[in-house]
Enzyme design. Sequence first.
Site, PDB file in Angstrom:
ATOM      1  N   LYS A 116      13.787 -16.671  -4.884  1.00 45.16           N
ATOM      2  CA  LYS A 116      14.233 -15.786  -5.934  1.00 45.16           C
ATOM      3  C   LYS A 116      15.890 -15.536  -5.723  1.00 45.16           C
ATOM      4  O   LYS A 116      16.035 -14.758  -4.817  1.00 45.16           O
ATOM      5  CB  LYS A 116      13.823 -14.355  -6.140  1.00 45.16           C
ATOM      6  CG  LYS A 116      12.147 -14.573  -6.412  1.00 45.16           C
ATOM      7  CD  LYS A 116      11.168 -14.400  -5.273  1.00 45.16           C
ATOM      8  CE  LYS A 116       9.744 -14.395  -5.870  1.00 45.16           C
ATOM      9  NZ  LYS A 116       8.852 -15.131  -4.844  1.00 45.16           N
ATOM     10  N   ASP A 176      29.284 -15.295  -9.898  1.00 40.88           N
ATOM     11  CA  ASP A 176      30.974 -15.353  -9.761  1.00 40.88           C
ATOM     12  C   ASP A 176      31.247 -15.440  -8.084  1.00 40.88           C
ATOM     13  O   ASP A 176      32.039 -15.158  -7.789  1.00 40.88           O
ATOM     14  CB  ASP A 176      31.561 -13.852  -9.977  1.00 40.88           C
ATOM     15  CG  ASP A 176      31.740 -13.809 -11.539  1.00 40.88           C
ATOM     16  OD1 ASP A 176      31.666 -14.825 -12.442  1.00 40.88           O
ATOM     17  OD2 ASP A 176      32.199 -12.808 -12.209  1.00 40.88           O
ATOM     18  N   HIS A 194       3.965  -6.148  -3.394  1.00 38.27           N
ATOM     19  CA  HIS A 194       4.536  -7.335  -3.337  1.00 38.27           C
ATOM     20  C   HIS A 194       5.758  -7.729  -2.632  1.00 38.27           C
ATOM     21  O   HIS A 194       6.197  -8.718  -2.291  1.00 38.27           O
ATOM     22  CB  HIS A 194       4.564  -8.086  -4.741  1.00 38.27           C
ATOM     23  CG  HIS A 194       4.868  -9.435  -4.996  1.00 38.27           C
ATOM     24  ND1 HIS A 194       6.011 -10.036  -5.342  1.00 38.27           N
ATOM     25  CD2 HIS A 194       4.084 -10.488  -4.597  1.00 38.27           C
ATOM     26  CE1 HIS A 194       5.964 -11.442  -5.440  1.00 38.27           C
ATOM     27  NE2 HIS A 194       4.867 -11.754  -4.908  1.00 38.27           N
ATOM     28  N   ASP A 215      13.219  -1.441  14.896  1.00 41.96           N
ATOM     29  CA  ASP A 215      13.948  -0.395  15.585  1.00 41.96           C
ATOM     30  C   ASP A 215      15.167   0.204  14.916  1.00 41.96           C
ATOM     31  O   ASP A 215      16.031   0.715  15.524  1.00 41.96           O
ATOM     32  CB  ASP A 215      14.733  -0.942  16.818  1.00 41.96           C
ATOM     33  CG  ASP A 215      13.556  -1.475  17.785  1.00 41.96           C
ATOM     34  OD1 ASP A 215      12.250  -1.164  17.490  1.00 41.96           O
ATOM     35  OD2 ASP A 215      13.711  -2.377  18.701  1.00 41.96           O
ATOM     36  N   HIS A 275       9.586 -21.211  -4.163  1.00 43.25           N
ATOM     37  CA  HIS A 275       9.150 -19.798  -4.284  1.00 43.25           C
ATOM     38  C   HIS A 275      10.568 -18.781  -4.320  1.00 43.25           C
ATOM     39  O   HIS A 275      10.379 -17.496  -4.090  1.00 43.25           O
ATOM     40  CB  HIS A 275       8.215 -19.619  -3.209  1.00 43.25           C
ATOM     41  CG  HIS A 275       7.343 -18.201  -3.381  1.00 43.25           C
ATOM     42  ND1 HIS A 275       7.733 -17.285  -2.243  1.00 43.25           N
ATOM     43  CD2 HIS A 275       6.591 -17.768  -4.111  1.00 43.25           C
ATOM     44  CE1 HIS A 275       6.822 -16.397  -2.837  1.00 43.25           C
ATOM     45  NE2 HIS A 275       6.178 -16.606  -3.771  1.00 43.25           N
ATOM     46  N   LYS A 280       8.383  -8.057   0.511  1.00 49.24           N
ATOM     47  CA  LYS A 280       8.261  -8.544   1.772  1.00 49.24           C
ATOM     48  C   LYS A 280       9.287  -7.883   2.538  1.00 49.24           C
ATOM     49  O   LYS A 280      10.223  -8.516   2.459  1.00 49.24           O
ATOM     50  CB  LYS A 280       8.340 -10.236   1.643  1.00 49.24           C
ATOM     51  CG  LYS A 280       7.378 -10.917   0.835  1.00 49.24           C
ATOM     52  CD  LYS A 280       7.660 -10.861  -0.547  1.00 49.24           C
ATOM     53  CE  LYS A 280       7.054 -11.903  -1.632  1.00 49.24           C
ATOM     54  NZ  LYS A 280       5.756 -11.829  -1.675  1.00 49.24           N
TER      55      LYS A 280
END
Length: 481
Positions: free
Chosen positions: A225, A230, A399, A406, A223, A401
């Site tokens: 991404k 470079d 979507h 603080d 899952h 996350k």
Amino acid sequence: MPDSAVLAWMLFAAHVSLQLVFVVRALLRPHREPASRFAWVLVIVLAPVVGVLAYILFGEVDLGRKPIERLRAALKALPPAPDVAGASAEAMIPERCVPLFRVGYSVNHFVPVAGNRAVLLPDSAATIAAMVADIDAARQSVHVLFYIWLADGSGLKVMEALKRAAARGVVCRAMADDLGSRALIRSAHWRDMAASGVRLAAALPVGNPLLRLFKGRIDMRNHRKIVVIDNAITYCGSQNCADAAFAVKARFAPWVDVMARFEGPVVRQNQYLFASNWMAQTDEDLAPLFAEPLPAPVSGFVAQVIGSGAGVRYSAMPETFVALMNAARRELVITTPYYVPDEPIQAALCASARRGVATTIVFPRRNDSWIVAAASRSYYRDLLEAGVEIREYVGGLLHAKTLTLDGEVTLIGSANIDRRSFELNAENNILLHDEAFTRVVRARQQVFLKAATPVTKAQVDACSPGRQLWNNAIAMLGPVL
């Protein structure tokens, strides 16, 4: 006794024996909460045929012997994880935040490293534009890994950029999950990239679905991404390689994501995750990438990659979330599309609010998974009674996350607060300590909050008994993974 009666008793004995075998297997499963074992025992006993079949398909978190062996071999061939990004900067972290990074270290053995910089991209289109620009400027290597990669406007832009880079001699490696990106991998676009010199690999190939069932769970997926350019630039966040319109689930669009572009030593840690996945699927050794000298030290914040999945302990992400929730002293803000927590996470979130921390969590109003939507709402009452503010985003499918703590700590990445993300998926996240960047992420969270409606206890109380029964029944299936 007639032959038919004997046969009936034999079949009954075989049936009971089979049930007992799978009840024992469920009870002996390692790394499981008692609730999970109990739930599986009930399923097997109350629905014998369906229960045993369900257990065979979904009962054990097993990627398969060969994939695990290949992943472990890849990790063994790579340099030691603590050494890939330079010396630990733990001394630069405030004392009360040190335990958070030690939890992160326990997952992959990545140390917190200093000298990082990040830019939060404005939206999905801007993220793709920035990726394409960086790929067009690449001189040595481009690595991309996505769970879902669509042949839409955004997906094609990235493909064309990779083809251009390969044509000018840049080594381009592209990987996509074999299930999440199955349409692209089996399309002419994928073949065109290969013909253009882009090196390709499918993560966790499914193969023959019927045979795959005997080799490990088909729904354990990559899952992540990850984009690394470079060895100096990386992207981390929630966005797949697709338009916000997200054609495969267009009725929930727009999909609202958060993605950040990082520079600094933390890039090497994301590179390490990519390299381990690549080497687990191909015979190419990427260890030489880590022999390249690190960039000259510059001022910047402390960050650390946390990559969960089959190669690490199953509790990696739950422990990370619980540690962050328990560390909150003033404010805790979370956005997640999927909320099916284990008991420690639900307890930690409630405890945060009870000790006076301004605790807010934002979900999408309309979820692409009706199962998750129902299960999530079963937790609302306890959260609200503890003082957690719940809001539901109405501007599309939120979507993103994100977690801010603080005003100084941020967690951004691909992991959801649900059991599938914890136990089945390979995820990548970046934990960082920096007031300036956290302020930027918090401002983005505030945008989401303004576009979200508050959920009140009165609304939850007004929910029909039938709906409450449905939500709670679906939530009971949470441990049955």
